[in-house]
Design a protein around this motif. Structure first.
Motif, PDB file in Angstrom:
ATOM      1  N   UNK A   1       0.843  -1.193   0.000  1.00 59.78           N
ATOM      2  CA  UNK A   1       0.000   0.000   0.000  1.00 59.78           C
ATOM      3  C   UNK A   1       0.877   1.240   0.000  1.00 59.78           C
ATOM      4  N   UNK A   2       0.480   2.186  -0.814  1.00 60.33           N
ATOM      5  CA  UNK A   2       1.196   3.448  -0.866  1.00 60.33           C
ATOM      6  C   UNK A   2       2.456   3.388  -1.710  1.00 60.33           C
ATOM      7  N   UNK A   3       3.192   4.469  -1.648  1.00 57.57           N
ATOM      8  CA  UNK A   3       4.431   4.604  -2.395  1.00 57.57           C
ATOM      9  C   UNK A   3       5.586   3.983  -1.632  1.00 57.57           C
ATOM     10  N   UNK A   4       6.579   3.552  -2.373  1.00 56.60           N
ATOM     11  CA  UNK A   4       7.798   2.992  -1.792  1.00 56.60           C
ATOM     12  C   UNK A   4       8.889   4.049  -1.915  1.00 56.60           C
ATOM     13  N   UNK A   5       9.496   4.446  -0.796  1.00 58.99           N
ATOM     14  CA  UNK A   5      10.565   5.449  -0.890  1.00 58.99           C
ATOM     15  C   UNK A   5      11.795   4.876  -1.578  1.00 58.99           C
ATOM     16  N   UNK A   6      12.493   5.731  -2.296  1.00 57.93           N
ATOM     17  CA  UNK A   6      13.701   5.304  -3.019  1.00 57.93           C
ATOM     18  C   UNK A   6      14.727   4.708  -2.064  1.00 57.93           C
ATOM     19  N   UNK A   7      14.728   5.139  -0.821  1.00 59.88           N
ATOM     20  CA  UNK A   7      15.697   4.623   0.154  1.00 59.88           C
ATOM     21  C   UNK A   7      15.476   3.147   0.469  1.00 59.88           C
ATOM     22  N   UNK A   8      14.290   2.612   0.155  1.00 61.19           N
ATOM     23  CA  UNK A   8      13.996   1.198   0.408  1.00 61.19           C
ATOM     24  C   UNK A   8      14.444   0.294  -0.742  1.00 61.19           C
ATOM     25  N   UNK A   9      14.828   0.885  -1.857  1.00 60.03           N
ATOM     26  CA  UNK A   9      15.244   0.105  -3.026  1.00 60.03           C
ATOM     27  C   UNK A   9      16.625  -0.503  -2.762  1.00 60.03           C
ATOM     28  N   UNK A  10      16.690  -1.831  -2.863  1.00 58.11           N
ATOM     29  CA  UNK A  10      17.944  -2.543  -2.615  1.00 58.11           C
ATOM     30  C   UNK A  10      18.727  -2.772  -3.899  1.00 58.11           C
ATOM     31  N   UNK A  11      18.011  -2.986  -5.002  1.00 59.52           N
ATOM     32  CA  UNK A  11      18.653  -3.261  -6.290  1.00 59.52           C
ATOM     33  C   UNK A  11      17.617  -3.110  -7.392  1.00 59.52           C
ATOM     34  N   UNK A  12      18.127  -2.988  -8.602  1.00 60.41           N
ATOM     35  CA  UNK A  12      17.259  -2.932  -9.772  1.00 60.41           C
ATOM     36  C   UNK A  12      17.800  -3.936 -10.783  1.00 60.41           C
ATOM     37  N   UNK A  13      16.901  -4.691 -11.380  1.00 61.00           N
ATOM     38  CA  UNK A  13      17.254  -5.708 -12.369  1.00 61.00           C
ATOM     39  C   UNK A  13      16.614  -5.318 -13.695  1.00 61.00           C
TER      40      UNK A  13
END
Length: 169
Positions: free
Chosen positions: A101-113
Motif C-alpha cells: 500500500x502506498x508509495x515505496x521510498x527510493x531509500x527502500x530500493x535494494x537493487x534494480x534488475x
C-alpha cells in the motif's frame, strides 16, 4: 521482507525524479509462506529467484501496455528489489503475490534488475503474447520462454540516474 516490484524503464525514470516508486495496483512478489509450500525443495535464495522471475513476467504485462502506446517504450523487463515490512501476501492472485500500500521510498530500493539490450527482440515478442501464455497457449508460452531465457542484469540504486542518462530516458 524483500519484495520484487514489476516495473518498466518509464517507471524507473519516475522513481529517480520523484524519489518514490508506485507499484501498479500495489502488486509485487516475494517469498511468501504459500510460495515456500508450493516447492518441495529450495533454499531462500532459490525461492526468492522464483519470486523475482514472477515479477519479471509481470513486467512483461506492463510493457505490453506501454508498447502499444503513442510514446516510445524500451522493450526491457525491469524488476525493483525493495526491502519493506509493508507487504501483505495475496495467495488469491499467486503464491508469490503480495500487496503493497502506498508509495515505496527510493531509500527502500535494494537493487534494480533490467534486461540487457540483447533481450529486446525476445522481450518485445513476449510482451505481445504474455496474456495468451497466461491462458495456456503453448506457442505463446514458448515465445515467453525465449525472453525468460535472458537473465536480468543487476544494478545498484545509485547507478540509476547514470543508466537512464545512457539510455537517453
Amino acid at each position: 521482507m524483500r519484495i520484487y516490484v514489476p516495473a518498466t524503464l518509464r517507471m524507473l525514470r519516475r522513481l529517480v525524479a520523484d524519489d518514490v516508486l508506485n507499484p501498479l495496483g500495489g502488486t509485487a512478489f516475494a517469498l511468501t509462506p504459500a510460495l515456500r509450500e508450493a516447492y518441495a525443495a529450495g533454499d531462500t535464495d532459490e525461492l526468492e529467484y522464483v519470486a523475482m522471475r514472477e515479477a519479471a513476467r509481470a513486467s512483461l504485462r506492463l510493457l505490453a501496455i506501454e508498447l502499444v502506446g503513442d510514446q516510445p517504450a524500451w522493450p526491457r523487463r525491469v524488476v525493483v528489489a525493495v526491502d519493506t515490512d509493508a507487504a501483505v501476501p495475496r495467495p488469491d492472485l499467486d503464491d508469490a503475490a503480495v500487496r503493497v500500500t502506498g508509495s515505496i521510498p527510493a531509500t527502500a530500493v535494494a537493487a534494480v534488475h533490467i534486461d540487457d539490450p540483447e533481450a529486446e527482440y525476445a522481450v518485445r515478442q513476449a510482451a505481445a503474447v504474455v496474456d495468451a501464455a497466461d491462458l495456456g497457449d503453448p506457442d505463446a508460452e514458448f515465445v515467453l520462454g525465449e525472453a525468460e531465457d535472458f537473465e536480468l542484469a543487476w544494478y545498484d540504486p545509485s547507478e540509476l540516474p547514470f543508466l537512464l542518462e545512457l539510455l537517453d530516458l
